[in-house]
Design a protein around this motif. Sequence first.
Motif, PDB file in Angstrom:
ATOM      1  N   TRP A  21      -5.396  21.320  -9.110  1.00 37.63           N
ATOM      2  CA  TRP A  21      -5.166  19.879  -8.976  1.00 37.63           C
ATOM      3  C   TRP A  21      -6.319  19.044  -9.542  1.00 37.63           C
ATOM      4  N   GLY A  22      -7.432  19.672  -9.916  1.00 39.96           N
ATOM      5  CA  GLY A  22      -8.569  18.927 -10.455  1.00 39.96           C
ATOM      6  C   GLY A  22      -9.892  19.544 -10.026  1.00 39.96           C
ATOM      7  N   GLN A  23     -10.963  18.762 -10.137  1.00 42.25           N
ATOM      8  CA  GLN A  23     -12.302  19.238  -9.794  1.00 42.25           C
ATOM      9  C   GLN A  23     -12.604  18.984  -8.313  1.00 42.25           C
ATOM     10  N   VAL A  24     -13.303  19.940  -7.709  1.00 39.38           N
ATOM     11  CA  VAL A  24     -13.770  19.811  -6.328  1.00 39.38           C
ATOM     12  C   VAL A  24     -15.289  19.838  -6.330  1.00 39.38           C
ATOM     13  N   HIS A  25     -15.871  18.829  -5.724  1.00 44.10           N
ATOM     14  CA  HIS A  25     -17.330  18.732  -5.624  1.00 44.10           C
ATOM     15  C   HIS A  25     -17.803  19.375  -4.322  1.00 44.10           C
ATOM     16  N   TYR A  26     -18.919  20.090  -4.413  1.00 42.61           N
ATOM     17  CA  TYR A  26     -19.458  20.732  -3.207  1.00 42.61           C
ATOM     18  C   TYR A  26     -20.978  20.696  -3.227  1.00 42.61           C
ATOM     19  N   ARG A  27     -21.557  20.876  -2.044  1.00 42.87           N
ATOM     20  CA  ARG A  27     -23.006  21.006  -1.860  1.00 42.87           C
ATOM     21  C   ARG A  27     -23.259  22.388  -1.269  1.00 42.87           C
ATOM     22  N   ARG A  28     -24.365  22.996  -1.656  1.00 44.03           N
ATOM     23  CA  ARG A  28     -24.650  24.333  -1.146  1.00 44.03           C
ATOM     24  C   ARG A  28     -26.139  24.459  -0.854  1.00 44.03           C
ATOM     25  N   SER A  29     -26.423  25.126   0.245  1.00 42.83           N
ATOM     26  CA  SER A  29     -27.821  25.301   0.648  1.00 42.83           C
ATOM     27  C   SER A  29     -27.924  26.574   1.469  1.00 42.83           C
ATOM     28  N   ILE A  67     -17.942  20.757   1.357  1.00 40.85           N
ATOM     29  CA  ILE A  67     -17.077  20.335   0.262  1.00 40.85           C
ATOM     30  C   ILE A  67     -16.658  18.886   0.432  1.00 40.85           C
ATOM     31  N   ASP A  68     -16.303  18.256  -0.678  1.00 40.95           N
ATOM     32  CA  ASP A  68     -15.610  16.971  -0.637  1.00 40.95           C
ATOM     33  C   ASP A  68     -14.113  17.279  -0.662  1.00 40.95           C
ATOM     34  N   ILE A  69     -13.403  16.901   0.397  1.00 44.22           N
ATOM     35  CA  ILE A  69     -11.962  17.121   0.452  1.00 44.22           C
ATOM     36  C   ILE A  69     -11.316  16.503  -0.784  1.00 44.22           C
ATOM     37  N   PRO A  70     -10.311  17.159  -1.389  1.00 40.42           N
ATOM     38  CA  PRO A  70      -9.637  16.566  -2.548  1.00 40.42           C
ATOM     39  C   PRO A  70      -9.224  15.122  -2.293  1.00 40.42           C
ATOM     40  N   GLY A  71      -9.664  14.246  -3.200  1.00 40.85           N
ATOM     41  CA  GLY A  71      -9.375  12.827  -3.072  1.00 40.85           C
ATOM     42  C   GLY A  71     -10.479  12.030  -2.429  1.00 40.85           C
ATOM     43  N   PHE A  72     -11.548  12.695  -1.971  1.00 41.47           N
ATOM     44  CA  PHE A  72     -12.641  12.018  -1.286  1.00 41.47           C
ATOM     45  C   PHE A  72     -13.970  12.383  -1.937  1.00 41.47           C
ATOM     46  N   MET A  74     -16.627  12.942  -4.387  1.00 42.16           N
ATOM     47  CA  MET A  74     -16.576  13.120  -5.843  1.00 42.16           C
ATOM     48  C   MET A  74     -15.564  14.177  -6.267  1.00 42.16           C
ATOM     49  N   SER A  75     -14.587  14.468  -5.376  1.00 39.52           N
ATOM     50  CA  SER A  75     -13.515  15.410  -5.716  1.00 39.52           C
ATOM     51  C   SER A  75     -12.289  14.654  -6.199  1.00 39.52           C
ATOM     52  N   ASP A  76     -11.606  15.230  -7.180  1.00 40.21           N
ATOM     53  CA  ASP A  76     -10.398  14.615  -7.713  1.00 40.21           C
ATOM     54  C   ASP A  76      -9.308  14.573  -6.661  1.00 40.21           C
ATOM     55  N   ALA A  77      -8.480  13.539  -6.739  1.00 38.49           N
ATOM     56  CA  ALA A  77      -7.350  13.404  -5.824  1.00 38.49           C
ATOM     57  C   ALA A  77      -6.146  14.164  -6.356  1.00 38.49           C
ATOM     58  N   PRO A  78      -5.369  14.774  -5.478  1.00 40.01           N
ATOM     59  CA  PRO A  78      -4.130  15.429  -5.910  1.00 40.01           C
ATOM     60  C   PRO A  78      -3.052  14.390  -6.167  1.00 40.01           C
ATOM     61  N   ASP A  79      -1.977  14.817  -6.773  1.00 45.98           N
ATOM     62  CA  ASP A  79      -0.823  13.939  -6.942  1.00 45.98           C
ATOM     63  C   ASP A  79      -0.052  13.859  -5.637  1.00 45.98           C
ATOM     64  N   GLY A  80       0.268  12.648  -5.230  1.00 43.86           N
ATOM     65  CA  GLY A  80       1.112  12.478  -4.052  1.00 43.86           C
ATOM     66  C   GLY A  80       0.378  12.654  -2.744  1.00 43.86           C
ATOM     67  N   GLN A  81       1.135  12.533  -1.664  1.00 47.04           N
ATOM     68  CA  GLN A  81       0.615  12.653  -0.305  1.00 47.04           C
ATOM     69  C   GLN A  81       0.594  14.116   0.120  1.00 47.04           C
ATOM     70  N   TRP A  82      -0.605  14.638   0.384  1.00 47.62           N
ATOM     71  CA  TRP A  82      -0.734  16.010   0.859  1.00 47.62           C
ATOM     72  C   TRP A  82      -0.598  16.046   2.378  1.00 47.62           C
ATOM     73  N   SER A  83       0.012  17.125   2.872  1.00 42.46           N
ATOM     74  CA  SER A  83       0.060  17.388   4.307  1.00 42.46           C
ATOM     75  C   SER A  83      -1.207  18.137   4.720  1.00 42.46           C
ATOM     76  N   ILE A  84      -1.394  18.294   6.019  1.00 42.95           N
ATOM     77  CA  ILE A  84      -2.522  19.098   6.502  1.00 42.95           C
ATOM     78  C   ILE A  84      -2.414  20.540   6.017  1.00 42.95           C
ATOM     79  N   PRO A  85      -1.230  21.185   6.077  1.00 44.28           N
ATOM     80  CA  PRO A  85      -1.140  22.531   5.495  1.00 44.28           C
ATOM     81  C   PRO A  85      -1.500  22.569   4.014  1.00 44.28           C
ATOM     82  N   ASP A  86      -1.173  21.519   3.264  1.00 42.82           N
ATOM     83  CA  ASP A  86      -1.582  21.462   1.854  1.00 42.82           C
ATOM     84  C   ASP A  86      -3.105  21.462   1.736  1.00 42.82           C
TER      85      ASP A  86
END
Length: 419
Positions: A21-29, A67-72, A74-86
């Motif tokens: 669905w796109g790029q996911v931004h994360y931090r790691r330490s 992680i930055d949840i998709p859509g939040f 610096m992570s890309d947003a998915p198309d449409g409304q995702w459910s919690i299972p998504d």
Amino acid sequence: MTVHATHLKGTSHRGYLELPWGQVHYRRSGKAGGPALVVVHQSPLSSATYEPAMGALGEHGLDVVAIDIPGFGMSDAPDGQWSIPDHATALWAVIDALELPEVHLLGQHTGAIVSVEAASQQLDRVRGLVLQGIPLYSDAERAEKAARYAPGYTPAIDGSHLQVVWDRIRWLYPTISAESCSRQVAEYLSVGPDYGVAYRAVFAHVPDVAAVSGVPTLLLHGSEDVLDRMNDVVTAAFPHAPLVRIPGGTDFVAEEQPEAFAEAVAAHVLACATAATPRFTPVYTATVEVTGGRAGRARSLTGALDVRLTRPAERSGHDGGTDPEELFAAGYAACFSSALSVVERRRGATAGPVAVTASVTLGTRPGGAYGIAARLVVRAPECPQDVLEELVAGTHAVCPYSNAVQGNIEVVTEVHGAS
């Protein structure tokens, strides 16, 4: 180097993953190869909430990924409304991309709901849960919040929408610092005017807390967290989970008291990491006594079952007996049908009327050994074929019969939905 609450960057390693669905931004330490802790933030914020605590968590020997949840963030947003299972399925895609076989999940608010759902999807990979405030709303609360919570904003050329966002944050968290408010304004703006997209997923979802009852869980939050009011409901839902309240901490206790927060989290994670992994939690035991083998009788010691057994080759048209293969088929079909209902509920889908037919075949193997094979036919004439196929695939991961026979016998599945 001091990390301020307003800092969207910080000192932890930052990276991106390329996912469907796109790029996911994360931090790691922390320590590579240490117990993996995956952190899922509340909405509509980002992993920056945890930046001040990343180093402290890492110093305890953990491999920490926020992680930055998709859509939040610096992570890309998915198309449409995702459910919690998504969102939970996407979380596993992130974990797989990071090549983490087993994880501990830390979720806050929205992130806690996602973490519980993710744990229920792949229980065997979750060593422990830390829930930093989990909103276990009643049906009435979900309906009320769905109707009016997080109304969004309209960008205005005079910048008045910035005041709208600022006032909302101050209304939610009246005691946090101006620096923390400033960072949150930037996070709200990064999502866009409809910042309530993940809230809607939460309000439409009923967490299956029973599904994760065997996962070691810690309830941890600041004493001033907005969800502190739900402690009675949450502790009743997680009766074996200790509750730790960090005095004076708000929803942002990870940035306000990073050392205390990291110490509580690490103690739980390290205890789970060194404990033997529970692989099986008894729920119910059925006991059946058989005398006379295939030509004998099966009598339940825990229920009403009392049937005569006959060999298939010896059965006549009026013979009222049964055999082990029929009993196995009945159990598999009943269990698979119930498990499919669980998957429906978790994914927010509706299959309509479902019929499951199981066929169990007895055969021989090279060398004279006997074996069995199974065929499942799932019919749901009101459910779209692609939706039903997805539900059935998920059901095999939940059904105890499917889990028991996986890799041991051949199971062929036919799926017949609406064309």
